[in-house]
Design a protein around this motif. Structure first.
Motif, PDB file in Angstrom:
ATOM      1  N   SER A  32       4.637 -10.586  -4.232  1.00  0.00           N
ATOM      2  CA  SER A  32       5.261 -10.731  -5.542  1.00  0.00           C
ATOM      3  C   SER A  32       6.785 -10.758  -5.405  1.00  0.00           C
ATOM      4  CB  SER A  32       4.845  -9.586  -6.467  1.00  0.00           C
ATOM      5  OG  SER A  32       3.444  -9.582  -6.636  1.00  0.00           O
ATOM      6  N   VAL A  33       7.377 -11.821  -5.889  1.00  0.00           N
ATOM      7  CA  VAL A  33       8.810 -12.005  -5.727  1.00  0.00           C
ATOM      8  C   VAL A  33       9.580 -10.912  -6.452  1.00  0.00           C
ATOM      9  CG1 VAL A  33      10.749 -13.545  -6.209  1.00  0.00           C
ATOM     10  CG2 VAL A  33       8.557 -14.495  -5.445  1.00  0.00           C
ATOM     11  N   ASN A  34       9.164 -10.581  -7.686  1.00  0.00           N
ATOM     12  CA  ASN A  34       9.959  -9.645  -8.487  1.00  0.00           C
ATOM     13  C   ASN A  34       9.903  -8.218  -7.954  1.00  0.00           C
ATOM     14  OD1 ASN A  34       7.205  -9.654  -9.322  1.00  0.00           O
ATOM     15  ND2 ASN A  34       7.729  -8.808 -11.315  1.00  0.00           N
ATOM     16  N   VAL A  35       8.727  -7.746  -7.567  1.00  0.00           N
ATOM     17  CA  VAL A  35       8.667  -6.365  -7.067  1.00  0.00           C
ATOM     18  C   VAL A  35       9.212  -6.274  -5.642  1.00  0.00           C
ATOM     19  CG1 VAL A  35       6.835  -5.565  -8.586  1.00  0.00           C
ATOM     20  CG2 VAL A  35       6.231  -6.627  -6.429  1.00  0.00           C
ATOM     21  N   GLY A  36       9.074  -7.343  -4.860  1.00  0.00           N
ATOM     22  CA  GLY A  36       9.681  -7.360  -3.535  1.00  0.00           C
ATOM     23  C   GLY A  36      11.191  -7.269  -3.603  1.00  0.00           C
ATOM     24  N   GLN A  37      11.791  -7.910  -4.611  1.00  0.00           N
ATOM     25  CA  GLN A  37      13.231  -7.815  -4.803  1.00  0.00           C
ATOM     26  C   GLN A  37      13.640  -6.391  -5.150  1.00  0.00           C
ATOM     27  OE1 GLN A  37      15.588  -9.870  -4.107  1.00  0.00           O
ATOM     28  NE2 GLN A  37      17.196  -8.504  -4.884  1.00  0.00           N
ATOM     29  N   ALA A  38      12.813  -5.710  -5.944  1.00  0.00           N
ATOM     30  CA  ALA A  38      13.099  -4.308  -6.272  1.00  0.00           C
ATOM     31  C   ALA A  38      13.101  -3.451  -5.006  1.00  0.00           C
ATOM     32  CB  ALA A  38      12.074  -3.786  -7.273  1.00  0.00           C
ATOM     33  N   ALA A  39      12.200  -3.746  -4.069  1.00  0.00           N
ATOM     34  CA  ALA A  39      12.164  -3.001  -2.808  1.00  0.00           C
ATOM     35  C   ALA A  39      13.428  -3.251  -1.990  1.00  0.00           C
ATOM     36  CB  ALA A  39      10.931  -3.411  -2.010  1.00  0.00           C
ATOM     37  N   GLU A  83      16.309  -4.038  -3.059  1.00  0.00           N
ATOM     38  CA  GLU A  83      17.428  -3.348  -3.714  1.00  0.00           C
ATOM     39  C   GLU A  83      17.436  -1.856  -3.390  1.00  0.00           C
ATOM     40  OE1 GLU A  83      16.905  -4.368  -7.809  1.00  0.00           O
ATOM     41  OE2 GLU A  83      17.585  -6.448  -7.516  1.00  0.00           O
ATOM     42  N   ARG A  84      16.273  -1.315  -3.002  1.00  0.00           N
ATOM     43  CA  ARG A  84      16.193   0.088  -2.575  1.00  0.00           C
ATOM     44  C   ARG A  84      16.507   0.247  -1.093  1.00  0.00           C
ATOM     45  NH1 ARG A  84      11.546   0.761  -6.258  1.00  0.00           N
ATOM     46  NH2 ARG A  84      12.131   2.378  -7.753  1.00  0.00           N
ATOM     47  N   GLY A  85      16.798  -0.836  -0.415  1.00  0.00           N
ATOM     48  CA  GLY A  85      17.092  -0.764   1.008  1.00  0.00           C
ATOM     49  C   GLY A  85      15.875  -0.866   1.900  1.00  0.00           C
ATOM     50  N   VAL A  86      14.752  -1.345   1.365  1.00  0.00           N
ATOM     51  CA  VAL A  86      13.529  -1.490   2.149  1.00  0.00           C
ATOM     52  C   VAL A  86      13.400  -2.944   2.593  1.00  0.00           C
ATOM     53  CG1 VAL A  86      11.018  -1.330   2.135  1.00  0.00           C
ATOM     54  CG2 VAL A  86      12.381   0.377   0.912  1.00  0.00           C
ATOM     55  N   GLY A 102       8.573  -0.792  -2.696  1.00  0.00           N
ATOM     56  CA  GLY A 102       9.125   0.088  -1.682  1.00  0.00           C
ATOM     57  C   GLY A 102       8.818   1.549  -1.892  1.00  0.00           C
ATOM     58  N   TYR A 103       7.837   1.860  -2.749  1.00  0.00           N
ATOM     59  CA  TYR A 103       7.480   3.236  -3.091  1.00  0.00           C
ATOM     60  C   TYR A 103       7.149   4.072  -1.856  1.00  0.00           C
ATOM     61  CZ  TYR A 103       2.717   2.317  -1.831  1.00  0.00           C
ATOM     62  OH  TYR A 103       1.608   2.035  -1.082  1.00  0.00           O
ATOM     63  N   LEU A 104       6.578   3.455  -0.791  1.00  0.00           N
ATOM     64  CA  LEU A 104       6.184   4.178   0.422  1.00  0.00           C
ATOM     65  C   LEU A 104       7.206   4.018   1.532  1.00  0.00           C
ATOM     66  CD1 LEU A 104       2.678   4.562   1.948  1.00  0.00           C
ATOM     67  CD2 LEU A 104       4.515   3.750   3.426  1.00  0.00           C
ATOM     68  N   LEU A 105       7.605   2.790   1.798  1.00  0.00           N
ATOM     69  CA  LEU A 105       8.492   2.548   2.935  1.00  0.00           C
ATOM     70  C   LEU A 105       9.874   3.146   2.732  1.00  0.00           C
ATOM     71  CD1 LEU A 105       7.552  -1.087   4.015  1.00  0.00           C
ATOM     72  CD2 LEU A 105       6.865   1.080   5.069  1.00  0.00           C
ATOM     73  N   ARG A 106      10.251   3.449   1.489  1.00  0.00           N
ATOM     74  CA  ARG A 106      11.541   4.117   1.268  1.00  0.00           C
ATOM     75  C   ARG A 106      11.587   5.444   2.022  1.00  0.00           C
ATOM     76  NH1 ARG A 106      10.703   5.720  -5.131  1.00  0.00           N
ATOM     77  NH2 ARG A 106      12.168   7.435  -4.857  1.00  0.00           N
ATOM     78  N   HIS A 107      10.430   6.099   2.160  1.00  0.00           N
ATOM     79  CA  HIS A 107      10.372   7.367   2.880  1.00  0.00           C
ATOM     80  C   HIS A 107      10.474   7.151   4.391  1.00  0.00           C
ATOM     81  CE1 HIS A 107       9.284   9.103  -0.951  1.00  0.00           C
ATOM     82  NE2 HIS A 107       8.236   8.306  -1.035  1.00  0.00           N
ATOM     83  N   VAL A 108      10.023   6.007   4.863  1.00  0.00           N
ATOM     84  CA  VAL A 108      10.195   5.654   6.276  1.00  0.00           C
ATOM     85  C   VAL A 108      11.666   5.359   6.553  1.00  0.00           C
ATOM     86  CG1 VAL A 108       9.495   4.062   8.116  1.00  0.00           C
ATOM     87  CG2 VAL A 108       7.828   4.762   6.371  1.00  0.00           C
ATOM     88  N   VAL A 109      12.303   4.617   5.641  1.00  0.00           N
ATOM     89  CA  VAL A 109      13.730   4.321   5.774  1.00  0.00           C
ATOM     90  C   VAL A 109      14.541   5.606   5.825  1.00  0.00           C
ATOM     91  CG1 VAL A 109      15.716   3.302   4.587  1.00  0.00           C
ATOM     92  CG2 VAL A 109      13.554   2.056   4.680  1.00  0.00           C
ATOM     93  N   GLU A 110      14.177   6.587   4.981  1.00  0.00           N
ATOM     94  CA  GLU A 110      14.906   7.858   4.947  1.00  0.00           C
ATOM     95  C   GLU A 110      14.817   8.600   6.276  1.00  0.00           C
ATOM     96  OE1 GLU A 110      13.163   9.913   1.678  1.00  0.00           O
ATOM     97  OE2 GLU A 110      14.176   8.690   0.149  1.00  0.00           O
ATOM     98  N   ARG A 111      13.747   8.351   7.023  1.00  0.00           N
ATOM     99  CA  ARG A 111      13.593   9.003   8.335  1.00  0.00           C
ATOM    100  C   ARG A 111      14.265   8.218   9.451  1.00  0.00           C
ATOM    101  NH1 ARG A 111       7.518  11.297   9.091  1.00  0.00           N
ATOM    102  NH2 ARG A 111       8.502  11.871  11.075  1.00  0.00           N
ATOM    103  N   GLY A 112      14.894   7.106   9.097  1.00  0.00           N
ATOM    104  CA  GLY A 112      15.610   6.321  10.094  1.00  0.00           C
ATOM    105  C   GLY A 112      14.709   5.537  11.025  1.00  0.00           C
TER     106      GLY A 112
END
Length: 402
Positions: free
Chosen positions: A126-133, A135-138, A107-117
């Motif tokens: 990848s299951v593990n890194v997708g879960q991390a995303a 958890e960031r709300g992505v 979610g390194y990139l899409l977190r910034h899209v989420v912040e813009r609403g």
């Protein structure tokens, strides 16, 4: 013997560029329990198709073997997160826009899209890194991009105004099917952004350590233009980036015409000999010099009683370590910010990986920087080694002690 054919145009007229021997896959980090087990190695021989000029290695492993559970988390690089933030800030996003990122990692990139609403979706295998995303709300679905999975995304979420594919276009052996998936995802008036390392800088700056089994192909703008067209996309613009030692950002659309910048970069590539065989013929010798210089430095340091440790455990570092034959006698350990790798060992070379704080505790004379593409970020992060007279060593494009 099975003959390798080009995965883009089907030609069997491929010429060797550099043969790095056989290595294990670069992200198969070892646990202590695996040290007495055998490791499977695969040939690492880069060839170029003299029909379409796509540089490629044989598809000896599958994406499923590498990316179902993945060791790389993008957000551990502060400069890469900032790169993504600046990219998102430059998009023409409306309240009703929809952004899809393929291989969206943590979610390194899409977190910034989420912040813009703005509505967005990550497609991450990848299951593990997708879960991390998540958890960031992505919002993230676990899937490899294929024409079929793209259709499923569109059926549920609709077409995207922007489709982003950063550092994944080299990672898929089915170039045509993946590109068809990108075309399926994007609206007829939308844009696709693809970032990938530029073969021009790889060749010019001896960045051979970025050749590894996860990277099935290596693009010029010319070969990328053909690849995009194979799936129904037109290259309309290109940007030259400094990321990963030199990348290209390809802007593609369902229809349109190439910009002047596309013509300019194609001319640069042609002048460098990458649209014919002339630009490839001396790469093997330049790679050999990188190896000799690094080994000479490490051997001399060991004989003088100087301590050298590593910083980072990236995929590129494992190509370098294995090609050079570097083992713990010359590099007793490396460190990494990613806790997933702590207490484990690099594939092939079997060098221990510790937390970054180990450097300050041990005060080595030299720190060999394996993720050299993060040079500016790491010079700042590691500035504290000056306190005891420590120095940084960069192996690429030529050996440099800072």
């Amino acid at each position: 013997m099975r003959m390798m054919t080009c995965r883009l145009c089907g030609s069997d007229d491929l010429t060797g560029v550099v043969d790095l021997g056989a290595t294990p896959p670069c992200e198969r980090i070892l646990t202590a329990d695996q040290l007495d087990e055998p490791e499977v190695t695969y040939p690492l021989h880069l060839r170029v198709c003299t029909s379409c000029w796509l540089a490629q290695i044989p598809p000896l492993i599958t994406p499923e073997e590498t990316f179902t559970d993945y060791a790389y988390f993008s957000s551990y690089s502060a400069s890469w997160v900032e790169h993504a933030r600046a990219f998102v800030a430059g998009l023409d996003l409306r309240p009703d826009s929809f952004v899809v990122e393929v291989a969206s990692n943590d979610g390194y990139l899409l977190r910034h899209v989420v912040e813009r609403g703005v509505r967005c979706l990550g497609v991450e295998p990848s299951v593990n890194v997708g879960q991390a995303a998540r958890e960031r709300g992505v919002p993230t679905v676990t899937a490899f991009l294929t024409p079929e999975s793209a259709q499923a995304v569109v059926a549920e979420h609709g077409k995207a105004d922007y489709v982003v594919a950063n550092n994944v276009y080299a990672h898929i052996p089915d170039v045509i099917g993946f590109t068809e998936g990108l075309r399926t995802l994007v609206a007829d008036d939308g844009l696709v952004s693809v970032e990938v390392q530029h073969l021009l800088t790889l060749m010019q700056l001896n960045q051979y350590d970025t050749i590894y089994h996860e990277h099935f192909q290596y693009y010029t703008v010319a070969s990328a233009q053909r690849a995009l067209a194979s799936g129904g996309l037109t290259l309309v613009d290109v940007e030259l980036l400094t990321t990963h030692g030199g990348s290209i950002r390809l802007w593609a659309a369902p229809s349109g015409a190439p910009s002047q910048r596309v013509s300019d970069v194609l001319a640069m590539e042609k002048a460098a000999g990458l649209h014919d065989i002339s630009g490839y013929i001396d790469f093997t010798e330049r790679v050999a010099k990188v190896r000799r210089d690094l080994l000479s430095f490490l051997i001399t340091a060991a004989e003088e009683g100087s301590t050298v440790v590593g910083y980072g455990a990236p995929g590129k570092g494992n190509t370098l370590l294995n090609h050079c034959g570097i083992r713990p006698d010359l590099l007793p350990y490396t460190v990494d910010r990613n806790p997933y790798k702590h207490g484990k060992f690099t594939p092939g070379a079997r060098i221990p990986i510790f937390e970054p704080e180990r450097i300050a505790a041990d005060k080595p004379d030299y720190v060999l920087v394996l993720p050299w593409n993060l040079r500016d970020e790491l010079i700042d992060q590691l500035s504290y080694i000056r306190d005891w007279g420590g120095r940084l060593v960069f192996p690429i494009p030529t050996l440099e002690v800072v």
